[in-house]
Design a protein around this motif. Structure first.
Motif, PDB file in Angstrom:
ATOM      1  N   UNK A 286       0.876  -1.281  -0.038  1.00  0.00           N
ATOM      2  CA  UNK A 286       0.273  -0.100  -0.134  1.00  0.00           C
ATOM      3  C   UNK A 286       0.928   1.150  -0.087  1.00  0.00           C
ATOM      4  N   UNK A 287       0.404   2.426  -0.473  1.00  0.00           N
ATOM      5  CA  UNK A 287       0.905   3.565  -0.217  1.00  0.00           C
ATOM      6  C   UNK A 287       0.371   4.265   1.049  1.00  0.00           C
ATOM      7  N   UNK A 288       1.209   4.818   2.064  1.00  0.00           N
ATOM      8  CA  UNK A 288       0.978   5.406   3.053  1.00  0.00           C
ATOM      9  C   UNK A 288       1.246   6.813   2.869  1.00  0.00           C
ATOM     10  N   UNK A 289       0.055   7.870   3.047  1.00  0.00           N
ATOM     11  CA  UNK A 289       0.634   9.328   2.810  1.00  0.00           C
ATOM     12  C   UNK A 289       0.208   9.941   4.339  1.00  0.00           C
ATOM     13  N   UNK A 290       1.173  10.625   4.645  1.00  0.00           N
ATOM     14  CA  UNK A 290       1.270  11.313   6.050  1.00  0.00           C
ATOM     15  C   UNK A 290       2.273  12.541   5.925  1.00  0.00           C
ATOM     16  N   UNK A 291       2.042  13.520   6.638  1.00  0.00           N
ATOM     17  CA  UNK A 291       2.756  14.852   6.640  1.00  0.00           C
ATOM     18  C   UNK A 291       3.044  15.249   5.155  1.00  0.00           C
ATOM     19  N   UNK A 292       2.560  15.054   4.372  1.00  0.00           N
ATOM     20  CA  UNK A 292       2.760  15.620   2.804  1.00  0.00           C
ATOM     21  C   UNK A 292       3.551  14.637   1.939  1.00  0.00           C
ATOM     22  N   UNK A 293       4.111  13.381   2.790  1.00  0.00           N
ATOM     23  CA  UNK A 293       4.957  12.496   2.158  1.00  0.00           C
ATOM     24  C   UNK A 293       4.147  11.178   1.875  1.00  0.00           C
ATOM     25  N   UNK A 294       4.622  10.253   0.634  1.00  0.00           N
ATOM     26  CA  UNK A 294       3.917   9.395   0.471  1.00  0.00           C
ATOM     27  C   UNK A 294       5.208   8.132   0.601  1.00  0.00           C
ATOM     28  N   UNK A 295       4.956   7.013   1.336  1.00  0.00           N
ATOM     29  CA  UNK A 295       5.845   6.035   1.406  1.00  0.00           C
ATOM     30  C   UNK A 295       5.041   4.611   0.981  1.00  0.00           C
ATOM     31  N   UNK A 296       5.707   3.959   0.286  1.00  0.00           N
ATOM     32  CA  UNK A 296       5.392   2.367  -0.198  1.00  0.00           C
ATOM     33  C   UNK A 296       5.595   1.610   1.082  1.00  0.00           C
ATOM     34  N   UNK A 297       4.594   0.906   1.279  1.00  0.00           N
ATOM     35  CA  UNK A 297       4.863  -0.068   2.513  1.00  0.00           C
ATOM     36  C   UNK A 297       4.451  -1.528   1.871  1.00  0.00           C
ATOM     37  N   UNK A 298       5.577  -2.352   1.945  1.00  0.00           N
ATOM     38  CA  UNK A 298       5.511  -3.598   1.446  1.00  0.00           C
ATOM     39  C   UNK A 298       4.895  -4.727   2.359  1.00  0.00           C
TER      40      UNK A 298
END
Length: 365
Positions: A286-298
């Motif tokens: 999934x893609x986690x969006x928080x604080x204006x950033x996006x992180x792909x989480x496997x």
């Protein structure tokens, strides 16, 4: 501080009870060869502390961030010597040793530690017929337990419970326990590695203890044992949040809460938080969006979201676990009662959730 979702280093434990389930059944990549028993997703345990793996804070220890920025990282007004929550994926391909962890009072009195270790297990997968040993049977006293431990006859004194995927059990400090074989668990607990084992062999390498060391271990276990807790597995309490978005509270107590959120594709998972949020992925990437950033989480990976970020958005399909420090009244009791769950069902999620609302000072620790 320009905070962002923190990807941490994760210590890996290759104890003898582990297998390859984290890779083969959960899809976790990057694991070493051989049996893998545990990955410590968020850890501030002495000697096993995490570091930030990337971004502007790369290389800093979780301990350093806790010491320098407790309000922004953990939550406003929180203070403590360590990040307060430890989370793990655990592969019980073999049976874990029968053991216990001291509660807070006992840890301070006998272990010279600031607190003990209450924990909870959320079952991700289990073979048909899988069981766990959780607490002792009613009427078992110290002498009876000691005789059974000497004989390694755990079923004579312990409660053996059926285990099914999707269920959770809250295990207070001082409770004798074990799970496995063929059980895959996500564990959340107080940050501690104190424990007392009942086994003749070491879990690290299966080497045998000599008699003196084993008897010493049994004596310390009996001194730290609490006969009272007899926790049971349950399925959690669910609340519909949005179209296709469901929140299930799996457990909650003074030290942590754990929830499982699932989202389809109609509406995203959006969640506001005021204390540090551990996001662990139980499903597809999934893609986690928080604080204006996006992180792909496997798959079977985790992110730590500092309290200062305040909100997370995850587009479905998603199946994630959220661990945090709860305000028991505001975060747990009030929304669950409003959703129609009974007071007794809410209280069964853990500790501190009795039908009578907690008094001043209860809740978030």
């Amino acid at each position: 501080m320009d905070w962002y979702p923190l990807r941490l280093t994760t210590p890996v434990k290759q104890h003898v009870f582990g297998g390859r389930a984290l890779a083969e059944r959960l899809g976790r990549t990057g694991l070493p060869d051989g049996p893998v028993a545990e990955t410590w997703e968020v850890s501030d345990v002495d000697g096993e502390g995490a570091r930030v793996a990337d971004g502007a804070l790369a290389g800093l220890t979780l301990r350093r961030l806790v010491e320098d920025h407790p309000d922004e990282l953990v939550g406003r007004g929180w203070r403590g010597p360590r990040f307060p929550v430890l989370t793990k994926f655990i592969d019980g391909t073999g049976a874990l040793p029968v053991h216990l962890h001291a509660d807070d009072d006992t840890a301070r009195r006998l272990e010279d530690e600031p607190h003990g270790k209450t924990e909870a297990w959320h079952v991700l997968d289990a073979a048909p017929g899988a069981t766990a040993l959780v607490g002792v049977k009613a009427g078992v006293d110290r002498d009876t337990l000691h005789r059974a431990l000497l004989a390694q006859d755990f079923d004579a004194v312990m409660r053996r419970l059926p285990v099914r995927a999707g269920q959770t059990v809250y295990v207070p400090g001082g409770t004798l326990h074990s799970f496995g074989p063929d059980t895959l668990v996500y564990e959340i607990e107080q940050t501690s590695d104190i424990q007392q084992h009942a086994m003749r062999r070491r879990m690290e390498d299966d080497s045998e203890l000599d008699d003196a060391e084993w008897h010493t271990n049994l004596g310390r276990l009996l001194d730290e044992w609490r006969p009272g807790p007899r926790p049971d597995f349950h399925s959690g309490l669910s609340v519909r949040v949005d179209d296709g978005v469901e929140r299930t509270v799996l457990c909650a107590g003074p030290y942590f809460a754990l929830e499982r959120w699932r989202a389809g594709t109609t509406a995203p998972l959006v969640h506001d938080f005021s204390t540090a949020l551990i996001v662990s992925n139980a499903g597809a990437p999934v893609t986690v969006e928080s604080g204006g950033r996006s992180e792909r989480l496997g798959r079977a990976r985790s992110l730590l979201l500092p309290a200062a970020l305040g909100r997370v958005r995850i587009q479905g399909p998603a199946d994630v676990l959220l661990g945090y420090l709860p305000d028991l009244e505001q975060d747990i009791r009030t929304p669950l009662l409003a959703a129609g769950h009974g007071a007794a069902a809410v209280a069964a999620l853990g500790e501190g959730l009795s039908p009578v609302p907690p008094g001043p000072g209860a809740g978030r620790h």
